[in-house]
Scaffold this motif. Structure first.
Motif: not given
Lengths: 111, 114
Positions: B35-37, B43-44, B87-88, B109-110
């Motif tokens: 996921y990407q946040q 999150p997506q 993103a995170l 992971t940022r």
């Protein structure tokens, strides 16, 4: 795709107060989870609750799948409850590993 | 038991570079999702892998790819980084096939793209 709406977007409480967070979803689901995201970004599992009612200490949750909503109850809130609460659902007919998240409720608890 | 682990914790890259993020699922879990946040949003979903095969893909460009290894760990690769990729990135594992679809997330992971 499925739509997930959370309300309210922001909530400010005094310590000791109770609160109810709501999650509405637009289609049938096979998964519904509530998370608390801490300031470092970690998503902490609160409930896995595609239907029914569960309780864990001061927290409880209810999902009425037929009416497409879920509620998260926080009683006797503490400052450590502050953070972002997310509802996430898995839509029937899509990948079992796909969760669709709401926009979150930002909870602030003041001492 | 160890939870989901991700590495690195933080990463700074320059536009146009490539990045690889890593995830190890909970022992016994065979499904990994990415996921990407971005800041201020939920999150997506990017990908799901189960038994080393891609089982789901979100609405992300082909610059994003992933794979799962025989030990069920996974890598997310992003090519030609853009500023908007900052993103995170979260990894989640689940134990599909045991009657529950519950997902457990790693610390993330940022990624910062400059």
């Amino acid at each position: 795709g499925i739509q997930v709406e959370q309300s309210p977007p922001d909530l400010i409480l005094q310590e000791g107060a109770n609160s109810t967070l709501r999650c509405n979803f637009s289609d049938s689901v096979n998964n519904l989870q509530w998370f608390h995201q801490n300031p470092w970004g970690q998503l902490i599992n609160l409930f896995y609750i595609p239907s029914g009612t569960k309780q864990n200490g001061r927290l409880s949750a209810t999902t009425v799948a037929t009416e497409r909503y879920s509620l998260l109850y926080i009683s006797s809130s503490q400052t450590t409850d502050s953070g972002v609460y997310f509802c996430a659902v898995g839509e029937i007919g899509t990948s079992y590993g796909k969760l669709t998240f709401g926009q979150g409720t930002i909870l602030t608890v003041h001492p | 038991d160890a939870g989901v682990t991700q590495s690195p914790t933080h990463l700074i890259k320059t536009r146009g570079q490539h990045v690889t993020l890593r995830c190890s699922p909970i022992s016994g879990h065979k499904s990994v999702s990415w996921y990407q946040q971005v800041l201020g949003q939920g999150p997506q979903f990017i990908f799901q892998y189960y038994e080393k095969e891609e089982r789901g893909r979100g609405n992300f460009p082909d610059r994003f790819s992933a794979r799962q290894f025989p030990n069920y760990s996974s890598e997310l690769n992003v090519n030609a980084l853009l500023l908007g990729d900052s993103a995170l990135y979260l990894c989640a594992s689940s134990n599909l096939g045991q009657g529950s679809y519950e997902q457990y997330f790693g610390p993330g992971t940022r990624l910062t793209v400059t």
